[in-house]
Design a protein around this motif. Sequence first.
Motif, PDB file in Angstrom:
ATOM      1  N   UNK A 187      40.540   3.809   3.780  1.00 53.13           N
ATOM      2  CA  UNK A 187      40.231   2.662   3.683  1.00 53.13           C
ATOM      3  C   UNK A 187      38.817   2.388   3.005  1.00 53.13           C
ATOM      4  N   UNK A 188      37.960   3.483   3.177  1.00 55.62           N
ATOM      5  CA  UNK A 188      36.543   3.263   2.392  1.00 55.62           C
ATOM      6  C   UNK A 188      36.688   3.128   0.900  1.00 55.62           C
ATOM      7  N   UNK A 189      37.638   4.276   0.489  1.00 55.39           N
ATOM      8  CA  UNK A 189      37.947   4.224  -0.970  1.00 55.39           C
ATOM      9  C   UNK A 189      38.641   2.756  -1.394  1.00 55.39           C
ATOM     10  N   UNK A 190      39.443   2.148  -0.593  1.00 49.64           N
ATOM     11  CA  UNK A 190      40.023   1.056  -1.200  1.00 49.64           C
ATOM     12  C   UNK A 190      39.115   0.102  -1.175  1.00 49.64           C
ATOM     13  N   UNK A 191      38.320  -0.090  -0.186  1.00 53.95           N
ATOM     14  CA  UNK A 191      36.916  -0.971  -0.050  1.00 53.95           C
ATOM     15  C   UNK A 191      36.129  -0.979  -1.480  1.00 53.95           C
ATOM     16  N   UNK A 192      35.785   0.359  -1.741  1.00 50.32           N
ATOM     17  CA  UNK A 192      34.912   0.741  -3.132  1.00 50.32           C
ATOM     18  C   UNK A 192      35.692  -0.001  -4.294  1.00 50.32           C
ATOM     19  N   UNK A 193      37.071   0.113  -4.220  1.00 45.87           N
ATOM     20  CA  UNK A 193      37.632  -0.426  -5.597  1.00 45.87           C
ATOM     21  C   UNK A 193      37.668  -2.090  -5.528  1.00 45.87           C
ATOM     22  N   UNK A 194      37.428  -2.522  -4.364  1.00 47.61           N
ATOM     23  CA  UNK A 194      37.455  -4.088  -4.368  1.00 47.61           C
ATOM     24  C   UNK A 194      36.080  -4.678  -4.203  1.00 47.61           C
ATOM     25  N   UNK A 195      34.999  -3.763  -4.283  1.00 47.42           N
ATOM     26  CA  UNK A 195      33.735  -4.306  -4.347  1.00 47.42           C
ATOM     27  C   UNK A 195      33.294  -5.036  -5.682  1.00 47.42           C
ATOM     28  N   UNK A 196      32.453  -6.077  -5.765  1.00 43.57           N
ATOM     29  CA  UNK A 196      32.074  -6.652  -7.023  1.00 43.57           C
ATOM     30  C   UNK A 196      31.547  -5.812  -7.950  1.00 43.57           C
ATOM     31  N   UNK A 197      30.584  -4.774  -7.425  1.00 40.49           N
ATOM     32  CA  UNK A 197      30.206  -3.532  -8.133  1.00 40.49           C
ATOM     33  C   UNK A 197      31.106  -2.514  -8.045  1.00 40.49           C
ATOM     34  N   UNK A 234      27.795  26.058 -11.359  1.00 42.95           N
ATOM     35  CA  UNK A 234      27.880  24.738 -12.134  1.00 42.95           C
ATOM     36  C   UNK A 234      27.361  25.067 -13.520  1.00 42.95           C
ATOM     37  N   UNK A 235      26.242  25.712 -13.565  1.00 40.30           N
ATOM     38  CA  UNK A 235      25.607  25.914 -14.958  1.00 40.30           C
ATOM     39  C   UNK A 235      26.591  26.662 -15.597  1.00 40.30           C
ATOM     40  N   UNK A 236      27.229  27.817 -15.060  1.00 40.73           N
ATOM     41  CA  UNK A 236      28.222  28.432 -15.793  1.00 40.73           C
ATOM     42  C   UNK A 236      29.511  27.744 -16.364  1.00 40.73           C
ATOM     43  N   UNK A 237      29.925  26.713 -15.228  1.00 43.45           N
ATOM     44  CA  UNK A 237      30.993  26.119 -15.544  1.00 43.45           C
ATOM     45  C   UNK A 237      30.918  25.046 -16.513  1.00 43.45           C
ATOM     46  N   UNK A 238      29.697  24.536 -16.709  1.00 40.61           N
ATOM     47  CA  UNK A 238      29.414  23.583 -17.616  1.00 40.61           C
ATOM     48  C   UNK A 238      29.855  24.183 -18.959  1.00 40.61           C
ATOM     49  N   UNK A 239      29.786  25.380 -19.230  1.00 42.55           N
ATOM     50  CA  UNK A 239      29.925  26.032 -20.644  1.00 42.55           C
ATOM     51  C   UNK A 239      31.403  26.000 -20.903  1.00 42.55           C
ATOM     52  N   UNK A 240      32.359  25.619 -20.010  1.00 42.09           N
ATOM     53  CA  UNK A 240      33.709  25.767 -20.133  1.00 42.09           C
ATOM     54  C   UNK A 240      34.136  24.154 -20.257  1.00 42.09           C
ATOM     55  N   UNK A 241      33.323  23.262 -19.726  1.00 40.74           N
ATOM     56  CA  UNK A 241      33.679  21.908 -19.866  1.00 40.74           C
ATOM     57  C   UNK A 241      32.796  20.699 -19.066  1.00 40.74           C
ATOM     58  N   UNK A 242      33.386  19.734 -18.650  1.00 40.83           N
ATOM     59  CA  UNK A 242      32.658  18.673 -17.659  1.00 40.83           C
ATOM     60  C   UNK A 242      32.676  19.397 -16.414  1.00 40.83           C
ATOM     61  N   UNK A 243      31.912  19.198 -15.636  1.00 39.38           N
ATOM     62  CA  UNK A 243      31.865  19.636 -14.091  1.00 39.38           C
ATOM     63  C   UNK A 243      31.764  18.357 -13.287  1.00 39.38           C
ATOM     64  N   UNK A 244      32.716  18.702 -12.287  1.00 40.20           N
ATOM     65  CA  UNK A 244      32.748  17.562 -11.030  1.00 40.20           C
ATOM     66  C   UNK A 244      32.397  18.420  -9.675  1.00 40.20           C
ATOM     67  N   UNK A 245      31.408  17.672  -8.930  1.00 42.75           N
ATOM     68  CA  UNK A 245      30.869  17.895  -7.894  1.00 42.75           C
ATOM     69  C   UNK A 245      31.305  16.761  -6.710  1.00 42.75           C
ATOM     70  N   UNK A 246      32.044  16.892  -5.954  1.00 44.07           N
ATOM     71  CA  UNK A 246      32.543  16.155  -5.125  1.00 44.07           C
ATOM     72  C   UNK A 246      32.660  16.381  -3.582  1.00 44.07           C
ATOM     73  N   UNK A 247      32.432  15.361  -3.085  1.00 45.07           N
ATOM     74  CA  UNK A 247      32.570  15.441  -1.399  1.00 45.07           C
ATOM     75  C   UNK A 247      33.925  14.465  -0.814  1.00 45.07           C
ATOM     76  N   UNK A 248      33.497  13.986   0.157  1.00 52.17           N
ATOM     77  CA  UNK A 248      34.650  12.944   0.633  1.00 52.17           C
ATOM     78  C   UNK A 248      34.519  11.436  -0.192  1.00 52.17           C
ATOM     79  N   UNK A 249      33.303  11.034  -0.200  1.00 52.57           N
ATOM     80  CA  UNK A 249      33.000   9.579  -0.874  1.00 52.57           C
ATOM     81  C   UNK A 249      32.458   9.580  -2.002  1.00 52.57           C
ATOM     82  N   UNK A 250      31.649  10.694  -2.280  1.00 49.38           N
ATOM     83  CA  UNK A 250      30.788  10.794  -3.425  1.00 49.38           C
ATOM     84  C   UNK A 250      29.530  10.048  -3.213  1.00 49.38           C
ATOM     85  N   UNK A 251      28.748  10.451  -2.089  1.00 47.67           N
ATOM     86  CA  UNK A 251      27.491   9.943  -1.726  1.00 47.67           C
ATOM     87  C   UNK A 251      26.418  10.960  -1.381  1.00 47.67           C
ATOM     88  N   UNK A 252      26.532  11.655  -0.431  1.00 44.30           N
ATOM     89  CA  UNK A 252      25.855  12.602  -0.086  1.00 44.30           C
ATOM     90  C   UNK A 252      25.655  13.947  -0.211  1.00 44.30           C
TER      91      UNK A 252
END
Length: 282
Positions: free
Chosen positions: A126-136, A206-224
């Motif tokens: 539900x939270x992710x769907x709301x994020x997609x519908x926000x003005x920003x 993360x620093x080592x992984x960056x040598x191989x390509x882009x790095x993604x750090x994620x949690x549930x909502x990408x906030x904290x």
Amino acid sequence: MGAVHGVYLKYVGLSAISYAGYTYMVASGEAADILVTSGGFRTLLATATTNGANGVGFELSPAIMRLGAATILKYSAMLNGFIAFLFKLEVGMGMIGKNSETGQIPLWSYLLYFPFHLPSILYTRIHANKDKKKNGKVPVASEVQPGWYVGGTYSNELKKEWGGVIDLTVEFPERCIDSTKSYLLCATWDGVPASPERLEEAAIFAVEAKKKGDVLIHCAHGRGRSTTVMCAALVKAGLFATWEEAFEKGIKPGRSVCKLNRRMKNSLGEWQALYIDNKKTS
């Protein structure tokens, strides 16, 4: 939920609502009468297995279904109350059974801990769907610095190949496991930061992984939680001198919804003192 108290209250609230429902279910009627008789649930089982035609078989009477619902609600109250307790202590993430190599959650966990999993899945969807519908519109993941991404559990929707993925969730399976060259599970309860030691481990990864390509750090909502680790990673990579600078100048401009609660700031402060400032003076 970003604020640590808000997340704690989420678990407490689920426990309280479940207990209220349980109390209501067994407060009156035939269900209550069965429970208070000698034998309790043994009487319930006997009633269920002898109420079929001619006294043989199994019949789900309204009282039996009511007691079944009450049992589930009581279990939900106990489980979410226990998780709220573990949340406060910042321990116990391993009980969910998430695999540290594949990032997957086994079927037994979904079955055993369904009162925890189901609300988490529904709330986040539900939270992710709301994020997609926000003005920003809030992206599933944002590139906060060239090649450095902060995101949520649905970051797989970017359909990117990653040099490395750091997963902070205990409550969701890793959806990018087949599109990354390396993977690190650093599971924490929602709203709880990684310890200074784990932050250092994640930053080095993360620093080592960056040598191989882009790095993604994620949690549930990408906030904290993900933001906390990204602060350490950007400092470790030499892009910023302090976690505060990494947060204000390196992350917030690229993903304005990112925020840090008191625990997260404290953990980053301890990490900075131990692994960055201490090395400068030694």
